[in-house]
Structure formats: C-alpha cells, structure tokens
Design a protein around this motif. Structure first.
Motif, PDB file in Angstrom:
ATOM      1  N   GLN A 275      -3.711  -6.380  -8.806  1.00 15.91           N
ATOM      2  CA  GLN A 275      -4.581  -6.291  -9.981  1.00 15.91           C
ATOM      3  C   GLN A 275      -4.705  -4.861 -10.493  1.00 15.91           C
ATOM      4  N   GLU A 276      -4.571  -3.892  -9.589  1.00 11.87           N
ATOM      5  CA  GLU A 276      -4.668  -2.486  -9.987  1.00 11.87           C
ATOM      6  C   GLU A 276      -3.432  -2.012 -10.753  1.00 11.87           C
ATOM      7  N   ILE A 277      -2.381  -2.837 -10.747  1.00 10.49           N
ATOM      8  CA  ILE A 277      -1.138  -2.457 -11.425  1.00 10.49           C
ATOM      9  C   ILE A 277      -1.071  -3.152 -12.785  1.00 10.49           C
TER      10      ILE A 277
ATOM     11  N   ALA B 243       4.012   0.749  -9.441  1.00 10.56           N
ATOM     12  CA  ALA B 243       3.291   1.055 -10.684  1.00 10.56           C
ATOM     13  C   ALA B 243       4.226   1.684 -11.713  1.00 10.56           C
TER      14      ALA B 243
ATOM     15  N   ASN C  21      -5.776  -7.751  -4.742  1.00 12.57           N
ATOM     16  CA  ASN C  21      -6.516  -6.640  -5.353  1.00 12.57           C
ATOM     17  C   ASN C  21      -5.586  -5.490  -5.739  1.00 12.57           C
ATOM     18  N   LYS C  22      -4.611  -5.199  -4.879  1.00 14.10           N
ATOM     19  CA  LYS C  22      -3.673  -4.120  -5.199  1.00 14.10           C
ATOM     20  C   LYS C  22      -2.807  -4.492  -6.394  1.00 14.10           C
TER      21      LYS C  22
ATOM     22  N   SER D  51       0.830  -1.205   0.000  1.00 11.35           N
ATOM     23  CA  SER D  51       0.000   0.000   0.000  1.00 11.35           C
ATOM     24  C   SER D  51       0.865   1.256   0.000  1.00 11.35           C
TER      25      SER D  51
END
Length: 450
Positions: free
Chosen positions: A370-372, A271, A367-368, A264
């Motif tokens: 997946q956001e990348i 990213a 989930n984090k 986080s």
C-alpha cells in the motif's frame, strides 16, 4: 558382575546395579547406532554418563536435586546451541525421555514389582523404534509390487543445490544453468523438473515481456514450481497470458515470512519500478505457510535446520531466530512426540499452527504494498484443501475486505488436488503443468482480462 559386597558399600543391590547398567548400555548403544552429529553426540553421551554415575551411587536427595537440575541443564545447552540441531534425532529423544525414567527409579526404588514395572515401561520405550524397522514392516504385501517412484537425472543435469542464507535460511545456487530431473513411477514419466536460476539465485521465468508492468510472485514451492519445467510454472503461464514480465520471489519451503523480509529489503527498488510501470504482487496462500510462520511440528522437525522465524513488531519485520531454537518448550514437546509418531500421526500435522504470526506477516506485506504508489496485491487461495484450510486460522477475505489495493481470489473450488492437476497425490503433491496452467488462466480471467 561386581561382587555384591563391593556394591553394598554404596547401598546398591546387585539386581539394581544390573538393571541400571542394562538401561545405560541400551541407551548409549541405541543412540550410537543412529547418531550422525559427532559433536552433539559427545555432549549427549557426557550428559548421560554424568547422570548415570549419580543414578548409580548417589543418595536419594542427591538424585532428587540432580533430577531438578536436569531440565535447566538441557535448557542451558539448548541456549548454547548444542542440542537444538539434535531435535528429531535419536539423541534428542533420549535427552528428553531419560528424565521420566530417572525420576521413576528414584520413586520406585523398593520392591521387586516396582522394578519389574519400571523395566517393562523402559523396555517398551527403548524397543519402540524397532517396530518402525523393515523387520516389522509388510515387505511381502501387495504394496511391494507397485511401481517404484524415483527422481532420475536427465542428460545435461547440473545440481542447483542450496546455499545457506543468514536472513532467509537458504537459497538456490545462483546462475545455475540447468537442473534436469525426471520424476518417474515405474515406466511412467510423471514430470520433468528442469530449472535455471539467475544472478539473484531466483528461478528464471522464460516468458517474454510484451507489455508494460511488472508481476512479482511470492510464496513457496507452489509458486516456485517444484516438480515442473521453467515453462510450466504458474509465473510462466500468467506472464505468458498477460505479456507482463514476472519475477519469482519464491522458493521451495519458503513462507510469507521470507516474502515479507524480501519486500522490506527491496522496497526502494520496487518503488522505483512502480514509478514507471504498475506492479502487481501475486501471492498463493497455502496452508503450510501458517505452520512455517508459527513454527509447526512438521515445519520445525523436517524443514531446513536453518529455517528462520520472523516476527512483526513496530511496523518492521525481523528474524528472531530459527524454528529449531526460538522456543525451548516446542523443542521438548516436539522431540518427545517425534519419538513415537515421526510423521505417521496425522493429528500432529497442524500441531503448533497459530493464526497470529501468519496474519501479522500477511498484513505486513499488504501494508508495504500500500505504501507503493501504482502497486497492488493479489492473494490467491490455493486450490483444494490446501487453500480452504487456511480459513480455519485466518479469514483472508475478511482481513482485506476494506483494502482497496488487495484482491482475494478464492480458487479452492477450481479443481481437486488430484491428478492431472497435481504431479502425484502420494509421491509429489505439487501442482502439475496442467494445474499451474488452469490456475494461471483463473487469475488472468479474474484480474487482468476484465
């Protein structure tokens, strides 16, 4: 002994006074012999002293009211931080166990048989720790002839100790040039525990990068590589096999909570890396991570006093306290059980393990990731029972069966947790150089060699 006439003014029989005085002396002397924390010890002694006065001269109703106020008072001290660091210590044992005997002597205040029963029970509780002393151990058994296990500093050793971290609990010292410890059993060298840390206090991975991409290793000591050299860890072997640079976001004793918090905090940095190179997170799932997430018995009592408790809420991960101070119920329960069992009752090893906290944190990491864009997560079930036991709490295969960016590798049957795959099944159960190498080859063949 005070004159009976003086004691009778307070309605106290000589035998009763003698009994209560002996109880108080036993409690205070036993605790003073073992307590190491002066401030917390003073708080404990003051509390016992106040209750002893009430215990001795108070009327029945005064005793009853003071008994009812005992746990709320301990709770207030716990909230103030005076007793949470005492968990698992002699002070907390008596802090918790004083109350049943205090109430017992209120209820059993008449009749010699009642006093004998109370004294017998109290004497057993007070004297129980003596059964764990060397006086009662089998010092002359054949076990004493076995080779001694030791950790010896090698030439050039520099202590890569720990520093307190507000969010993560603790970290290794940054820029440590070389901790060198030999683990030996008699004349046998079990392993060389040599490590270096970089400016971010993370373990150095000396494998050279030969191709594009980034590996980010997350987990605890099995990923960090406790007990082996920098060039014998899982991250080293997998980075060497793939030619991909590997960063180690792991540390001894850490769980998925610290990994989730780090991801986080470093999300934007990862990213940016993913814009240029594909990023692969490699997480080795170990049964102890369930207890570290939920606040298990062993983890609360024996892990670092500053060990954090994390929680996922509204799509964010946050530290909600320390394992030792976030749950008063667990403080009371664990302290009481520890008095009798310490680490010897194997049935308590999984006490306090809960599926939800661990599942929430693993899902948060997925989930984090997946956001990348251009990132994926590889979850590796630890070889042996340390990986298979997780399924009794969380079925990671089912949890991520529809997640295209997550791949779960089952390494539970790769090899047993015995030598030569672990350093030593009794003295150091971490993966050996051979165990790390075999696991890296398995991951490489399953994911990168295809």
């Amino acid at each position: 002994m005070l004159p009976a006439r003086f004691l009778n003014r307070f309605g106290i029989q000589s035998g009763e006074f003698f009994f209560k005085t002996c109880c108080a002396i036993l409690m205070l002397c036993w605790s003073m012999s073992f307590s190491a924390d002066f401030v917390h010890h003073v708080v404990y002694v003051a509390l016992v002293a106040v209750y002893f006065v009430v215990f001795l001269v108070g009327s029945f109703w005064v005793k009853l009211v003071s008994a009812a106020l005992y746990l709320p008072l301990v709770y207030i001290l716990w909230l103030a931080g005076y007793v949470d660091n005492m968990i698992g210590t002699p002070d907390s044992h008596f802090l918790v166990l004083l109350m049943p005997f205090y109430i017992g002597t209120i209820l059993l205040r008449s009749g010699s048989s009642a006093w004998v029963a109370t004294l017998t029970i109290f004497g057993f509780i007070v004297c129980f720790p003596l059964t764990k002393s060397p006086l009662f151990s089998k010092t002359n058994s054949a076990n004493s002839l076995e080779p001694a296990f030791a950790r010896e500093h090698a030439p050039g050793h520099v202590d890569c100790g720990y520093t307190i971290d507000h969010d993560l609990g603790y970290r290794r010292k940054a820029n440590c040039v070389g901790q060198k410890t030999n683990q030996v059993l008699g004349d046998e060298l079990l392993s060389e525990y040599f490590l270096k840390t970089d400016e971010n206090a993370e373990r150095v991975n000396p494998a050279p990068a030969r191709t594009e991409g980034r590996l980010i290793f997350i987990g605890g000591s099995r990923v960090f590589g406790d007990g082996v050299r920098d060039d014998q860890t899982l991250p080293y072997y997998l980075s060497d096999l793939t030619g991909i640079r590997g960063d180690i976001w792991a540390l001894s004793g850490w769980g998925i909570g610290q990994n989730a918090f780090l991801l986080s905090e470093r999300f934007e940095d990862v990213a940016e890396i993913a814009e240029l190179d594909p990023v692969t997170f490699v997480y080795v799932a170990y049964i102890g991570h369930v207890g570290r997430s939920a606040g298990g018995y062993i983890e609360t009592l024996y892990y670092h006093p500053n060990y954090p408790r994390f929680e996922v809420a509204d799509g964010q991960v946050a530290k909600i306290g320390r394992l030792r101070n976030y749950s008063f119920k667990k403080y009371i329960l664990y302290s009481s059980l520890h008095y009798f069992c310490e680490r010897r009752c194997r049935a308590l090893n999984r006490l306090g393990y809960e599926a939800a906290p661990y599942s929430d944190l693993v899902q948060f990491v997925a989930n984090k990731v997946q956001e990348i864009p251009n990132a994926r997560l590889i979850v590796v079930l630890h070889p042996g029972k340390s990986g298979s036991e997780i399924e009794s709490y969380v079925d990671l295969k089912q949890l991520f069966q529809d997640a295209g960016h997550v791949e779960v590798l089952d390494a539970t049957g790769l090899y047993p947790e015995k030598r030569p795959y672990v350093i030593h099944p009794v003295y150091d159960g971490h993966l050996s150089a051979e165990g790390n190498k075999r696991l890296a080859e398995f991951v490489n063949q399953s994911v990168f060699a295809q």
